[in-house]
Design an enzyme around this catalytic site. Structure first.
Site, PDB file in Angstrom:
ATOM      1  N   VAL A 198       0.847  -1.202   0.000  1.00  0.00           N
ATOM      2  CA  VAL A 198       0.000   0.000   0.000  1.00  0.00           C
ATOM      3  C   VAL A 198       0.882   1.252   0.000  1.00  0.00           C
ATOM      4  O   VAL A 198       0.649   2.194  -0.772  1.00  0.00           O
ATOM      5  CB  VAL A 198      -0.983  -0.009   1.192  1.00  0.00           C
ATOM      6  CG1 VAL A 198      -1.648   1.356   1.371  1.00  0.00           C
ATOM      7  CG2 VAL A 198      -2.039  -1.094   1.003  1.00  0.00           C
ATOM      8  N   VAL A 251       2.504   1.830  -3.468  1.00  0.00           N
ATOM      9  CA  VAL A 251       1.585   2.355  -4.480  1.00  0.00           C
ATOM     10  C   VAL A 251       1.120   3.766  -4.127  1.00  0.00           C
ATOM     11  O   VAL A 251       1.003   4.629  -5.000  1.00  0.00           O
ATOM     12  CB  VAL A 251       0.381   1.405  -4.682  1.00  0.00           C
ATOM     13  CG1 VAL A 251      -0.661   2.016  -5.609  1.00  0.00           C
ATOM     14  CG2 VAL A 251       0.862   0.064  -5.221  1.00  0.00           C
ATOM     15  N   GLU A 252       0.879   4.010  -2.860  1.00  0.00           N
ATOM     16  CA  GLU A 252       0.352   5.315  -2.447  1.00  0.00           C
ATOM     17  C   GLU A 252       1.375   6.443  -2.594  1.00  0.00           C
ATOM     18  O   GLU A 252       1.041   7.514  -3.095  1.00  0.00           O
ATOM     19  CB  GLU A 252      -0.133   5.265  -0.989  1.00  0.00           C
ATOM     20  CG  GLU A 252      -1.409   4.478  -0.784  1.00  0.00           C
ATOM     21  CD  GLU A 252      -2.651   5.173  -1.308  1.00  0.00           C
ATOM     22  OE1 GLU A 252      -2.573   6.344  -1.741  1.00  0.00           O
ATOM     23  OE2 GLU A 252      -3.716   4.544  -1.295  1.00  0.00           O
ATOM     24  N   SER A 253       2.610   6.223  -2.115  1.00  0.00           N
ATOM     25  CA  SER A 253       3.556   7.344  -2.038  1.00  0.00           C
ATOM     26  C   SER A 253       4.958   7.013  -2.523  1.00  0.00           C
ATOM     27  O   SER A 253       5.807   7.900  -2.528  1.00  0.00           O
ATOM     28  CB  SER A 253       3.662   7.824  -0.591  1.00  0.00           C
ATOM     29  OG  SER A 253       4.309   6.817   0.191  1.00  0.00           O
TER      30      SER A 253
END
Length: 196
Positions: free
Chosen positions: A87, A90-92
């Site tokens: 996560v 993909v997020e940051s």
């Protein structure tokens, strides 16, 4: 021919000037809330309505401390640490100061409302962000009976959208998001010591 030479020398001069002027490692981020309640962020304010929000720092979080935080909060919230890693990737892409155009902040890209709900006081602090993001991910898994795909869709588009559509919403961004997280989840599970 002379004009061409002048252009060439002008370009050379400009290139040298750019190299000699010290570059800044930080940029100020400004915020403005419009009449419709939409939050806008920029590093180059175009009007006096923008107010200073934060210093932008382009850096990746320290690997060892982030790994320790992931392991700790994955354990606290009964999550697969590979899922938390995926996560964050993909997020940051592990930038603790990431700020999206929609106002999502930090490693796990918490929107301000979610950050408040998860008692996150500083979304740009890796520990605060990973704790809040992991807690929110656990809540999404619990709300959707452990369904990884629905929990990820809810993390991205919101639980209301998942309920409204009775599954993964038909948003290209959300569908791509779910697939990307699953891809990195497989990668991190197969390569437990993979670089973040």
């Amino acid at each position: 021919m002379i004009q061409s030479s002048i252009s060439h020398y002008s370009l050379l001069f400009l290139a040298l000037l750019v190299l000699l002027v010290p570059s800044q490692g930080h940029a100020d981020i400004y915020r403005h809330v419009d009449a419709n309640g939409v939050v806008h962020f920029t590093d180059t304010p175009t009007s006096g309505q923008y107010r200073f929000f934060m210093k932008e720092k382009k850096q990746r979080a320290e690997r060892s401390s982030v790994t320790d935080l992931i392991l700790h909060y994955a354990s606290v919230f009964n999550l697969d640490d590979s899922l938390v890693r995926a996560v964050i990737k993909v997020e940051s892409d592990y930038n603790p100061n990431a700020l999206s155009s929609k106002g999502a902040q930090g490693l796990m890209q918490l929107i301000p409302e979610t950050a408040r709900d998860m008692n996150v006081t500083d979304p740009f602090n890796p520990e605060d962000n990973i704790r809040g993001g992991s807690r929110y991910l656990r809540l999404m898994l619990d709300q959707f009976d452990g369904s990884l795909e629905l929990a990820l869709a809810a993390y991205n588009a919101g639980p209301g959208a998942v309920r409204r559509y009775g599954g993964i919403p038909p948003f290209e961004e959300t569908r791509n998001y779910v697939e990307k997280v699953k891809k990195y989840l497989r990668h991190y599970r197969q390569n437990r010591d993979a670089v973040l």
